[in-house]
Design a protein around this motif. Structure first.
Motif, PDB file in Angstrom:
ATOM      1  N   UNK A 118       0.811  -1.207   0.000  1.00 17.22           N
ATOM      2  CA  UNK A 118       0.000   0.000   0.000  1.00 17.22           C
ATOM      3  C   UNK A 118       0.845   1.259   0.000  1.00 17.22           C
ATOM      4  N   UNK A 119       0.187   2.363   0.279  1.00 19.96           N
ATOM      5  CA  UNK A 119       0.853   3.669   0.305  1.00 19.96           C
ATOM      6  C   UNK A 119       1.242   3.972   1.748  1.00 19.96           C
ATOM      7  N   UNK A 120       2.533   4.156   1.980  1.00 22.95           N
ATOM      8  CA  UNK A 120       3.058   4.252   3.344  1.00 22.95           C
ATOM      9  C   UNK A 120       3.320   5.698   3.734  1.00 22.95           C
ATOM     10  N   UNK A 121       2.805   6.066   4.894  1.00 18.15           N
ATOM     11  CA  UNK A 121       3.151   7.329   5.547  1.00 18.15           C
ATOM     12  C   UNK A 121       3.963   6.998   6.790  1.00 18.15           C
ATOM     13  N   UNK A 122       5.106   7.634   6.955  1.00 21.17           N
ATOM     14  CA  UNK A 122       5.929   7.421   8.143  1.00 21.17           C
ATOM     15  C   UNK A 122       5.751   8.582   9.114  1.00 21.17           C
ATOM     16  N   UNK A 123       5.782   8.273  10.397  1.00 22.26           N
ATOM     17  CA  UNK A 123       5.641   9.244  11.476  1.00 22.26           C
ATOM     18  C   UNK A 123       6.787   8.980  12.443  1.00 22.26           C
ATOM     19  N   UNK A 124       7.779   9.870  12.454  1.00 25.79           N
ATOM     20  CA  UNK A 124       8.997   9.569  13.211  1.00 25.79           C
ATOM     21  C   UNK A 124       9.860  10.802  13.349  1.00 25.79           C
ATOM     22  N   UNK A 125      10.953  10.634  14.094  1.00 31.14           N
ATOM     23  CA  UNK A 125      12.046  11.599  14.041  1.00 31.14           C
ATOM     24  C   UNK A 125      12.774  11.411  12.707  1.00 31.14           C
ATOM     25  N   UNK A 126      13.512  12.442  12.286  1.00 27.21           N
ATOM     26  CA  UNK A 126      14.326  12.314  11.084  1.00 27.21           C
ATOM     27  C   UNK A 126      13.544  12.615   9.822  1.00 27.21           C
ATOM     28  N   UNK A 127      14.267  12.663   8.722  1.00 25.10           N
ATOM     29  CA  UNK A 127      13.677  13.039   7.450  1.00 25.10           C
ATOM     30  C   UNK A 127      13.062  11.835   6.751  1.00 25.10           C
ATOM     31  N   UNK A 128      12.359  12.103   5.678  1.00 25.22           N
ATOM     32  CA  UNK A 128      11.583  11.093   4.957  1.00 25.22           C
ATOM     33  C   UNK A 128      12.467   9.973   4.421  1.00 25.22           C
ATOM     34  N   UNK A 129      12.145   8.711   4.752  1.00 25.29           N
ATOM     35  CA  UNK A 129      12.865   7.579   4.157  1.00 25.29           C
ATOM     36  C   UNK A 129      12.380   7.329   2.730  1.00 25.29           C
TER      37      UNK A 129
END
Length: 380
Positions: free
Chosen positions: A30-41
């Motif tokens: 699917x389409x992944x959204x990340x929520x974290x420290x740091x920049x976009x993987x």
């Protein structure tokens, strides 16, 4: 309709090898959204960045007071990074949420859209830092409460080895599947040729207090001619004073060389020129006693032998495959004694043993587990 997947990790996601491997699986579903420290993987379609300065556990005076009073329901969503995470996902809906580590579970259960929830328990959450008094008194009981409240309600759970999985089953009634910290097979590498007269030691990972890096430096200095130590270290986000002290210790060592950290995908090639990967982690916590860390698999794919302080899971693998040496203790003296008994011929034997099992000790089995979980969670 495209499956909407949210991956939560209160870590610097671009340097978190376990989560990066997880993302490679998630994006196939699917389409992944990340929520974290740091920049976009790279694997993420969208990224919601949390300020690195914001702690993911309560540290304000009111927050600490609530922890002390065991007012966990009111404090579960109270940490600065958690409040920011909730504001970033406000108004967004997802079909699947992956919560990396138990501390992400309260946020995961606040996500709109009635998502399926998979919790990847990297280690035994209630004992993450119990060697620190304040953590043991305030945070450990809170993490136990988080696990007891949320884990029985997740749709899938994973953890790093059978020993820790059994602890979760016994205490919280959840049966995690096993996803080790193994990395992909690196077919192009082979054991490096020896350097006559020198055994080349190497250590990689986070430069944080408690990792016992100083003991490795002390050991190589005591060993003298014929040994070298190379370090690939990631400075801690919250331990600058320790980092400066460690730099001074490295500078004072004539046989130790510090390298810049390299991206996780590049680490096996960076380690490959050396002989023995070294890790001496004292068992301050149950997680240390039962560890099966990233670097074990880094060393295998780099085709290195290894020297480890004794630990249940790593002892079993090192012994059964002839991968290296296990020290009975965790001091510089223990490491010196172990290394003085190892011959260059044995070192090459350890490296070739790693080469023989690199394919079987890769992440293929772990990926199969994660793929199975995602197929179940996205089935319509």
């Amino acid at each position: 309709m495209t499956t909407r997947i949210l991956c939560i990790s209160f870590s610097n996601i671009r340097s978190d090898a376990r989560v990066l491997r997880q993302l490679d699986v998630l994006r196939r579903h699917g389409e992944v959204t990340t929520l974290s420290y740091g920049t976009k993987p790279e694997a993420a379609a969208d990224h919601l960045e949390i300020d690195r300065a914001l702690p993911s556990l309560p540290q304000t005076v009111p927050g600490v007071a609530k922890l002390a009073l065991r007012a966990y329901r009111s404090v579960a969503l109270d940490a600065p990074a958690v409040r920011t995470a909730l504001s970033l996902i406000d108004g967004m809906e997802f079909d699947v949420v992956v919560a990396n580590e138990a501390r992400a579970l309260p946020v995961a259960f606040e996500v709109a859209g009635s998502p399926k929830i998979w919790c990847d328990l990297h280690e035994w959450a209630p004992a993450e830092r119990v060697h620190v008094l304040s953590w043991r008194l305030l945070i450990a009981p809170f993490m136990h409460w988080v696990c007891a409240r949320y884990l029985p309600r997740v749709d899938a759970a994973t953890t790093i080895n059978a020993s820790i999985a059994e602890m979760y089953r016994a205490q919280f009634g959840v049966s995690p599947e096993i996803v080790r910290n193994a990395r992909p097979f690196v077919p192009e590498l082979a054991p490096s040729e020896p350097e006559p007269g020198t055994i080349r030691l190497v250590h990689s990972g986070g430069a944080v207090p408690g990792r016992n890096i100083e003991a490795i430096i002390d050991a190589v200095d005591q060993l003298g001619d014929g040994y070298s130590l190379d370090l690939f270290l990631i400075p801690s986000r919250q331990a600058d004073a320790y980092w400066q002290k460690l730099l001074a210790r490295i500078d004072a060592s004539p046989r130790t060389t510090l390298h810049d950290a390299v991206p996780p995908d590049d680490l096996p090639a960076a380690l490959n020129p050396f002989d023995l990967g070294v890790f001496l982690l004292p068992p301050h916590t149950p997680n240390h006693r039962l560890m099966l860390p990233n670097k074990f698999f880094d060393f295998v794919q780099a085709r290195l032998g290894m020297v480890y302080g004794t630990s249940l899971e790593t002892d079993r693998l090192i012994s059964s495959h002839g991968l290296g040496v296990i020290t009975p203790g965790y001091s510089a003296a223990d490491l010196v004694k172990a290394l003085r008994e190892v011959t260059p011929e044995q070192v090459q034997g350890f490296k070739h043993a790693a080469d023989e099992i690199a394919g079987r000790m890769s992440s293929d089995a772990d990926i199969a587990v994660e793929e199975g979980i995602m197929r179940r969670l996205t089935a319509h």
